[in-house]
Structures are given as structure tokens and as C-alpha cells.
Scaffold this active site. Sequence first.
Site, mmCIF file in Angstrom:
data_model
loop_
_atom_site.group_PDB
_atom_site.id
_atom_site.type_symbol
_atom_site.label_atom_id
_atom_site.label_comp_id
_atom_site.label_asym_id
_atom_site.label_seq_id
_atom_site.Cartn_x
_atom_site.Cartn_y
_atom_site.Cartn_z
ATOM 1 N N SER A 125 0.853 -1.190 0.000
ATOM 2 C CA SER A 125 0.000 0.000 0.000
ATOM 3 C C SER A 125 0.881 1.230 0.000
ATOM 4 O O SER A 125 2.079 1.157 0.326
ATOM 5 C CB SER A 125 -0.876 -0.010 1.260
ATOM 6 O OG SER A 125 -1.500 1.239 1.484
ATOM 7 N N TYR A 164 -2.302 -1.094 10.161
ATOM 8 C CA TYR A 164 -2.350 -1.404 8.729
ATOM 9 C C TYR A 164 -1.016 -1.062 8.068
ATOM 10 O O TYR A 164 -0.452 -1.866 7.310
ATOM 11 C CB TYR A 164 -3.489 -0.609 8.097
ATOM 12 C CG TYR A 164 -3.603 -0.721 6.600
ATOM 13 C CD1 TYR A 164 -4.247 -1.801 6.016
ATOM 14 C CD2 TYR A 164 -3.090 0.277 5.771
ATOM 15 C CE1 TYR A 164 -4.373 -1.896 4.631
ATOM 16 C CE2 TYR A 164 -3.215 0.196 4.400
ATOM 17 C CZ TYR A 164 -3.850 -0.896 3.831
ATOM 18 O OH TYR A 164 -3.969 -0.973 2.463
#
Length: 250
Positions: free
Chosen positions: A139, A152
Site C-alpha cells: 500500500s 495497517y
Amino acid sequence: MNKVAIITGGGSGLGRSAALRLAKEKVNCVIVDVDEKGGNESVDMLKESGVDALFVKADVSKAEEVKHYVDETKNHFGRIDYFFNNAGISGSGKYFLETEVEEIDKIVGINLLGALYGIKYVGEVMLAQGSGAIVNTSSSAGVIGQDTVVTYSATKHGIVGLTKSLVAEYAKDGLRINAIAPGPTETPMVKQYFDANPKMKESAESGIPQNRLGTPEEVAELVTFLLTSDAPYINGEVIRIDGGFTNTKF
């Protein structure tokens, strides 16, 4: 003979889009997801496009369920050529010290342990074949720091580390392992996050030089390129696909 791909998180979002794009290359697909409805919908779409497809329900944070989807793929297709190691969740959007331990455990279990388990069991099959290509989903939060997504972000930085280190161990054995680092993309997961944190969507869009979110179809093109023989000498890379988002941060 058609190639065979496993796509985790294939019941929606990036996983579904990548599966449908791979189907255009006549790749048979195994869709892995905890969402049975979404997974079966993806399989129906793939079969309509003319390839064989199989759904396996699995919680990727559990090693035995990961081994099960790999075994089911081997039993049905006999081989695994491509692996889109993609399943993941984002979290509640709370600052880290306000986050419940249960949420931390869940994110780490799905995003990082799930990716590690997947590579372990899929990698064993590929190693025995002497070939295979893997794309891991990191990401933008895996290459820069971002607030409200600390756990995350930690897991997605972990994806970068495992990608680079695995290449050091297994490139010589015929495995190619790369990672993608999407920025904010119009997936159900991102939509759910922005719905819960509306100010974050405005902030994200204004911070992207191209002034828009990415689309799953754009990411699917990159995944397909990296998995197929069009990229035989690309190995150990983490490729950002974010409209310039991370280039403006640091």
C-alpha cells in the site's frame, strides 16, 4: 494448457478486478475469500468470461485454512502458476493508542500472517514446479507513514520486507516475487474506510497530484503485467500505483 492463478480477497475490489483481467489472458482462477457470496459471484463472472474457476472459502489468518485453499487448487488444477497475495483489511481509522487490541490482532492476522502463510504453502508448490510468480499487495501506507492506519501501515511495510527478502532466497529457484503499493483506490474496503472517516477522503483526493482516486481496473493491469511472462526480469520490486500520491509526501 491454461495457466492457474490463486487470488486471495478475490470476492471484490482489487482481487476481483485482477481475476477478471487475468481471465482475458485465459488464466484459470481460484478465488479465495471469507465472503462466500462475493467469492461465488466472482467465480460466476469468470466462468462467463470463458475460463475455469473455483471458489474456496478461507480465513487467511488461519494457517490450516490457507493450506486448504492451496490443496484444493492442486487437487482441481494440478499446479499453481500465479499468486495474487492480496487479502487485507484496513481497520477503524482510530489513532493507534485508541485502537483495541482485538483490532490490532485481526489486522496483523489477515494482512501479514495471511500473506506469510500464503507464500509458505503456495511457494512450496511453485518451488517443486521450478517456477511461479507472486504479487503481494502492499500500500502507499507501506512505503510512507500515514496517520489513523498505524497497524495497517505496519503490516504493509512488512509486505515490502517479505517481498525483498524472499527474492534473496528464492529467485535462483525460478520464483518471481514483487509487490504493488496502491494509493487510495475505489474499492469497497476504501469506501468503507472513507464512509467512517469522511474528512480522510477529501484529504486523500486533494493530496493526489492527478486529483482522483485510482480504480481497481488500473491496479489489475499492473498485477497482470507483473504475474505474466511480460515481466520475466522484474523481481523484488515494490511498484507504486498512486497517481503520484507518495511522491508528494516525503
